[in-house]
Design a protein around this motif. Structure first.
Motif, PDB file in Angstrom:
ATOM      1  N   CYS A   1      14.643  11.903  -1.176  1.00  0.00           N
ATOM      2  CA  CYS A   1      14.397  12.373  -2.539  1.00  0.00           C
ATOM      3  C   CYS A   1      14.136  13.879  -2.568  1.00  0.00           C
ATOM      4  O   CYS A   1      14.662  14.587  -3.434  1.00  0.00           O
ATOM      5  CB  CYS A   1      13.240  11.597  -3.162  1.00  0.00           C
ATOM      6  SG  CYS A   1      13.674   9.886  -3.592  1.00  0.00           S
TER       7      CYS A   1
ATOM      8  N   HIS B   1      15.213  16.064  -0.420  1.00  0.00           N
ATOM      9  CA  HIS B   1      16.482  16.693  -0.061  1.00  0.00           C
ATOM     10  C   HIS B   1      17.390  16.840  -1.284  1.00  0.00           C
ATOM     11  O   HIS B   1      17.980  17.901  -1.505  1.00  0.00           O
ATOM     12  CB  HIS B   1      17.172  15.862   1.019  1.00  0.00           C
ATOM     13  CG  HIS B   1      18.542  16.315   1.377  1.00  0.00           C
ATOM     14  ND1 HIS B   1      18.777  17.453   2.126  1.00  0.00           N
ATOM     15  CD2 HIS B   1      19.758  15.783   1.090  1.00  0.00           C
ATOM     16  CE1 HIS B   1      20.089  17.606   2.280  1.00  0.00           C
ATOM     17  NE2 HIS B   1      20.698  16.603   1.663  1.00  0.00           N
ATOM     18  N   TRP B   2      17.499  15.790  -2.077  1.00  0.00           N
ATOM     19  CA  TRP B   2      18.402  15.814  -3.219  1.00  0.00           C
ATOM     20  C   TRP B   2      17.769  16.385  -4.486  1.00  0.00           C
ATOM     21  O   TRP B   2      18.463  16.633  -5.469  1.00  0.00           O
ATOM     22  CB  TRP B   2      18.967  14.427  -3.479  1.00  0.00           C
ATOM     23  CG  TRP B   2      20.166  14.146  -2.611  1.00  0.00           C
ATOM     24  CD1 TRP B   2      21.018  15.064  -2.078  1.00  0.00           C
ATOM     25  CD2 TRP B   2      20.647  12.877  -2.199  1.00  0.00           C
ATOM     26  NE1 TRP B   2      21.998  14.443  -1.358  1.00  0.00           N
ATOM     27  CE2 TRP B   2      21.794  13.096  -1.413  1.00  0.00           C
ATOM     28  CE3 TRP B   2      20.225  11.579  -2.404  1.00  0.00           C
ATOM     29  CZ2 TRP B   2      22.524  12.066  -0.849  1.00  0.00           C
ATOM     30  CZ3 TRP B   2      20.951  10.548  -1.839  1.00  0.00           C
ATOM     31  CH2 TRP B   2      22.091  10.792  -1.067  1.00  0.00           C
ATOM     32  N   SER B   3      16.472  16.622  -4.479  1.00  0.00           N
ATOM     33  CA  SER B   3      15.806  17.128  -5.688  1.00  0.00           C
ATOM     34  C   SER B   3      16.241  18.547  -6.041  1.00  0.00           C
ATOM     35  O   SER B   3      16.041  18.986  -7.173  1.00  0.00           O
ATOM     36  CB  SER B   3      14.292  17.070  -5.537  1.00  0.00           C
ATOM     37  OG  SER B   3      13.846  18.008  -4.577  1.00  0.00           O
TER      38      SER B   3
ATOM     39  N   LYS C   1      19.334  19.484  -6.201  1.00  0.00           N
ATOM     40  CA  LYS C   1      20.633  19.436  -6.874  1.00  0.00           C
ATOM     41  C   LYS C   1      20.710  18.389  -7.980  1.00  0.00           C
ATOM     42  O   LYS C   1      21.627  18.432  -8.790  1.00  0.00           O
ATOM     43  CB  LYS C   1      21.736  19.132  -5.854  1.00  0.00           C
ATOM     44  CG  LYS C   1      21.915  20.197  -4.815  1.00  0.00           C
ATOM     45  CD  LYS C   1      23.026  19.829  -3.862  1.00  0.00           C
ATOM     46  CE  LYS C   1      23.201  20.917  -2.822  1.00  0.00           C
ATOM     47  NZ  LYS C   1      24.284  20.606  -1.903  1.00  0.00           N
ATOM     48  N   MET C   2      19.789  17.429  -7.989  1.00  0.00           N
ATOM     49  CA  MET C   2      19.873  16.308  -8.919  1.00  0.00           C
ATOM     50  C   MET C   2      18.504  16.027  -9.517  1.00  0.00           C
ATOM     51  O   MET C   2      17.491  16.475  -9.001  1.00  0.00           O
ATOM     52  CB  MET C   2      20.370  15.064  -8.180  1.00  0.00           C
ATOM     53  CG  MET C   2      21.764  15.216  -7.628  1.00  0.00           C
ATOM     54  SD  MET C   2      22.233  13.807  -6.643  1.00  0.00           S
ATOM     55  CE  MET C   2      22.567  14.590  -5.089  1.00  0.00           C
TER      56      MET C   2
ATOM     57  N   VAL D   1      15.473  13.912  -9.768  1.00  0.00           N
ATOM     58  CA  VAL D   1      14.846  12.970  -8.849  1.00  0.00           C
ATOM     59  C   VAL D   1      13.395  12.742  -9.267  1.00  0.00           C
ATOM     60  O   VAL D   1      12.695  13.692  -9.618  1.00  0.00           O
ATOM     61  CB  VAL D   1      14.892  13.526  -7.399  1.00  0.00           C
ATOM     62  CG1 VAL D   1      14.143  12.628  -6.438  1.00  0.00           C
ATOM     63  CG2 VAL D   1      16.327  13.726  -6.940  1.00  0.00           C
TER      64      VAL D   1
ATOM     65  N   ILE E   1      17.092   8.505  -8.054  1.00  0.00           N
ATOM     66  CA  ILE E   1      17.958   9.676  -7.951  1.00  0.00           C
ATOM     67  C   ILE E   1      19.121   9.486  -8.919  1.00  0.00           C
ATOM     68  O   ILE E   1      19.810   8.466  -8.879  1.00  0.00           O
ATOM     69  CB  ILE E   1      18.499   9.833  -6.516  1.00  0.00           C
ATOM     70  CG1 ILE E   1      17.345   9.934  -5.517  1.00  0.00           C
ATOM     71  CG2 ILE E   1      19.424  11.044  -6.416  1.00  0.00           C
ATOM     72  CD1 ILE E   1      17.728   9.638  -4.086  1.00  0.00           C
TER      73      ILE E   1
ATOM     74  N   PHE F   1      22.634  10.889  -9.833  1.00  0.00           N
ATOM     75  CA  PHE F   1      23.740  11.704  -9.343  1.00  0.00           C
ATOM     76  C   PHE F   1      24.544  12.266 -10.509  1.00  0.00           C
ATOM     77  O   PHE F   1      24.600  11.660 -11.578  1.00  0.00           O
ATOM     78  CB  PHE F   1      24.665  10.868  -8.449  1.00  0.00           C
ATOM     79  CG  PHE F   1      24.077  10.500  -7.117  1.00  0.00           C
ATOM     80  CD1 PHE F   1      24.333  11.266  -5.996  1.00  0.00           C
ATOM     81  CD2 PHE F   1      23.258   9.390  -6.994  1.00  0.00           C
ATOM     82  CE1 PHE F   1      23.798  10.933  -4.772  1.00  0.00           C
ATOM     83  CE2 PHE F   1      22.714   9.044  -5.770  1.00  0.00           C
ATOM     84  CZ  PHE F   1      22.979   9.819  -4.650  1.00  0.00           C
TER      85      PHE F   1
ATOM     86  N   HIS G   1      23.175   9.940   4.676  1.00  0.00           N
ATOM     87  CA  HIS G   1      22.017  10.822   4.506  1.00  0.00           C
ATOM     88  C   HIS G   1      20.748  10.181   5.074  1.00  0.00           C
ATOM     89  O   HIS G   1      19.966  10.850   5.747  1.00  0.00           O
ATOM     90  CB  HIS G   1      21.832  11.191   3.031  1.00  0.00           C
ATOM     91  CG  HIS G   1      22.688  12.335   2.611  1.00  0.00           C
ATOM     92  ND1 HIS G   1      24.023  12.194   2.339  1.00  0.00           N
ATOM     93  CD2 HIS G   1      22.392  13.642   2.424  1.00  0.00           C
ATOM     94  CE1 HIS G   1      24.517  13.372   2.005  1.00  0.00           C
ATOM     95  NE2 HIS G   1      23.547  14.265   2.046  1.00  0.00           N
TER      96      HIS G   1
END
Length: 94
Positions: A21, A23-25, A27-28, A30, A39, A41, A78
């Motif tokens: 979470c 890591h992707w926060s 760009k997206m 979260v 998350i 997308f 991931h």
């Protein structure tokens, strides 16, 4: 909309959930805490994660027209990066 879910055996579910979470926060959108995460997308897919004592529950809701298999691979790859000590994790998608 297609739904895929997997129970991924690991004693480190909370750690991996939080790492993914975070890591992707960048760009997206979260939302997460130590026990659950969500998350969103850009393609409309929603990933929901829940940490249990002995497994990480992962649910993917993939919009019609998107590649559900690709989304399963993206999430699994991931998580395997964060779980490098015990990777590959066992994903039994249903």
């Amino acid at each position: 909309m297609s739904r895929s879910s997997a129970e991924v055996p690991t004693a480190n579910a909370s750690r991996y959930l939080q790492q993914l979470c975070k890591h992707w926060s960048h760009k997206m959108h979260v939302e997460f805490d130590a026990e659950k995460g969500r998350i969103a997308f850009p393609n409309g897919t929603i990933a929901e994660l829940a940490a249990r004592e002995d497994a990480l529950a992962v649910t993917l809701d993939v919009p019609d027209g998107e590649d559900a298999g690709r989304m399963r691979r993206v999430v699994a790859e991931h998580l395997d990066r964060f779980a490098f000590r015990e990777a590959p994790l066992a994903f039994d998608w249903k």
